[in-house]
Scaffold this motif. Structure first.
Motif, short mmCIF file in Angstrom:
data_model
loop_
_atom_site.label_atom_id
_atom_site.label_comp_id
_atom_site.label_asym_id
_atom_site.label_seq_id
_atom_site.Cartn_x
_atom_site.Cartn_y
_atom_site.Cartn_z
N PHE A 40 16.59 -8.92 75.42
CA PHE A 40 17.28 -8.34 76.57
C PHE A 40 18.52 -9.17 76.84
CE2 PHE A 40 14.34 -11.39 78.40
CZ PHE A 40 15.08 -12.03 79.37
N GLU A 41 19.44 -8.60 77.62
CA GLU A 41 20.66 -9.30 78.02
C GLU A 41 20.71 -9.38 79.53
OE1 GLU A 41 24.07 -7.49 76.19
OE2 GLU A 41 23.47 -8.18 74.20
N LEU A 42 21.30 -10.47 80.02
CA LEU A 42 21.38 -10.70 81.45
C LEU A 42 22.79 -11.17 81.80
CD1 LEU A 42 19.62 -10.80 84.04
CD2 LEU A 42 19.24 -13.21 83.54
N ASP A 43 23.41 -10.51 82.76
CA ASP A 43 24.73 -10.89 83.26
C ASP A 43 24.52 -11.97 84.33
OD1 ASP A 43 27.24 -11.14 84.37
OD2 ASP A 43 27.57 -8.98 84.57
N THR A 44 25.07 -13.15 84.09
CA THR A 44 24.81 -14.28 85.00
C THR A 44 25.55 -14.16 86.32
OG1 THR A 44 26.57 -15.60 84.01
CG2 THR A 44 24.36 -15.86 83.09
N THR A 45 26.48 -13.21 86.44
CA THR A 45 27.14 -13.03 87.73
C THR A 45 26.27 -12.22 88.68
OG1 THR A 45 28.26 -11.01 86.98
CG2 THR A 45 29.44 -13.10 86.71
N ARG A 46 25.24 -11.62 88.15
CA ARG A 46 24.33 -10.79 88.95
C ARG A 46 23.38 -11.68 89.75
NH1 ARG A 46 19.89 -6.83 86.19
NH2 ARG A 46 18.81 -6.33 88.10
N ALA A 47 23.20 -11.38 91.01
CA ALA A 47 22.26 -12.14 91.85
C ALA A 47 20.84 -11.69 91.54
CB ALA A 47 22.57 -11.92 93.32
N PRO A 48 19.86 -12.59 91.63
CA PRO A 48 18.47 -12.17 91.42
C PRO A 48 18.07 -11.10 92.43
CG PRO A 48 18.65 -14.58 91.51
CD PRO A 48 19.97 -14.02 91.91
N SER A 49 17.21 -10.17 91.99
CA SER A 49 16.71 -9.12 92.89
C SER A 49 15.82 -9.73 93.97
CB SER A 49 15.94 -8.07 92.09
OG SER A 49 16.76 -7.51 91.10
N THR A 50 14.98 -10.69 93.56
CA THR A 50 14.15 -11.44 94.50
C THR A 50 14.08 -12.88 94.02
OG1 THR A 50 12.12 -10.89 93.29
CG2 THR A 50 12.70 -9.46 95.14
N SER A 51 13.90 -13.79 94.97
CA SER A 51 13.71 -15.19 94.59
C SER A 51 12.78 -15.84 95.60
CB SER A 51 15.04 -15.94 94.52
OG SER A 51 15.66 -16.02 95.77
N THR A 52 11.84 -16.62 95.07
CA THR A 52 10.92 -17.39 95.89
C THR A 52 10.86 -18.78 95.29
OG1 THR A 52 8.95 -16.89 94.56
CG2 THR A 52 9.52 -15.31 96.30
N SER A 53 10.05 -19.64 95.86
CA SER A 53 9.91 -20.99 95.31
C SER A 53 9.20 -20.98 93.97
CB SER A 53 9.14 -21.88 96.29
OG SER A 53 7.83 -21.35 96.49
N VAL A 153 18.35 -18.39 73.54
CA VAL A 153 19.25 -17.86 74.56
C VAL A 153 20.67 -18.19 74.14
CG1 VAL A 153 19.84 -17.82 77.00
CG2 VAL A 153 17.48 -18.31 76.31
N THR A 154 21.49 -17.15 73.91
CA THR A 154 22.87 -17.35 73.46
C THR A 154 23.83 -16.61 74.37
OG1 THR A 154 22.60 -15.49 71.94
CG2 THR A 154 22.30 -17.68 71.02
N ASP A 155 25.03 -17.14 74.47
CA ASP A 155 26.09 -16.52 75.25
C ASP A 155 26.80 -15.50 74.36
OD1 ASP A 155 28.33 -15.83 76.72
OD2 ASP A 155 28.82 -17.88 77.29
N VAL A 156 26.76 -14.24 74.75
CA VAL A 156 27.39 -13.17 73.96
C VAL A 156 28.51 -12.49 74.75
CG1 VAL A 156 25.37 -12.73 72.52
CG2 VAL A 156 25.62 -11.50 74.68
N THR A 157 29.14 -13.23 75.65
CA THR A 157 30.21 -12.68 76.47
C THR A 157 31.33 -12.18 75.57
OG1 THR A 157 29.66 -14.31 78.15
CG2 THR A 157 31.76 -13.18 78.38
N PRO A 158 31.69 -10.90 75.67
CA PRO A 158 32.75 -10.38 74.81
C PRO A 158 34.13 -10.81 75.29
CG PRO A 158 31.96 -8.64 76.25
CD PRO A 158 31.12 -9.86 76.52
N GLY A 159 34.98 -11.18 74.34
CA GLY A 159 36.38 -11.48 74.63
C GLY A 159 36.61 -12.36 75.83
#
Length: 192
Positions: A40-53, A153-159
């Motif tokens: 899967f791919e994850l955009d790091t600018t996206r905030a988590p939907s939920t976060s707990t401790s 885990v690799t960075d695949v940010t285009p251009g």
């Protein structure tokens, strides 16, 4: 003119900041037979939907996986899918699969090992690299990790756009070459 060029280069260098935005690709591969594979791919600018401790979750992540004992990849569009990065008793891990109440609740994978992010769960910095994981949770920190998964885990940010410091070095270099060429005297030899 020289002062203005030097001032511009100094300002660009001082105010240069690294870009934190990235698209990370997660590839989970079993190191022993009959284990899940997952991508899967994850955009790091996206905030988590939920976060707990105890972790952070991103809902709506499209997953491509292969069930244990199968070679046929299954792609889910992310409607019911999500990914949770866990923090459990001095260890981390990853849970990927369907949200509760969604169909096919058996198509999910949960692995344990090091934490896959740094910082707090409300403001995480996702890590890149290779991580060794297990589908068996350790009960104590002294229990050995029974490695049977490898997560890459690799960075695949285009251009990716160059950072301001890179632009400043390029402009300064071109300026120095231009200045050296301008000052160069050309001698013309005339036959006697």
């Amino acid at each position: 003119m020289k002062f203005k060029l030097l001032a511009a280069v100094a300002a660009a260098t001082v105010f240069a900041a690294s870009a934190d935005a990235a698209i990370l690709r997660y590839d989970l591969q079993g190191t022993v037979p009959n284990k899940f594979t997952l991508r899967f791919e994850l955009d790091t600018t996206r905030a988590p939907s939920t976060s707990t401790s105890q972790g952070l979750r991103y809902n709506g992540v499209a997953l491509t996986y292969t069930l244990p004992g199968s070679t046929t990849p299954i792609t889910e569009n992310g409607q019911f899918d999500g990914v949770t990065f866990q923090v459990l008793n001095n260890q981390g891990g990853l849970f990927a699969g369907f949200l509760e109440g969604a169909p096919n609740n058996n198509n999910r994978v949960q692995v344990f090992g090091p934490e896959l992010f740094s910082g707090s769960t409300s403001s995480p910095t996702m890590l890149t690299g290779v991580f060794l994981l297990s589908d068996i949770q350790r009960q104590r920190i002294t229990d050995p990790l029974q490695v049977n998964y490898r997560l890459t885990v690799t960075d695949v940010t285009p251009g990716a756009v160059p950072e301001p410091a890179s632009w400043a070095m390029l402009i300064a270099g071109v300026g120095m070459v231009g200045g050296a060429m301008r000052r160069r005297q050309v001698r013309v030899l005339r036959p006697a």
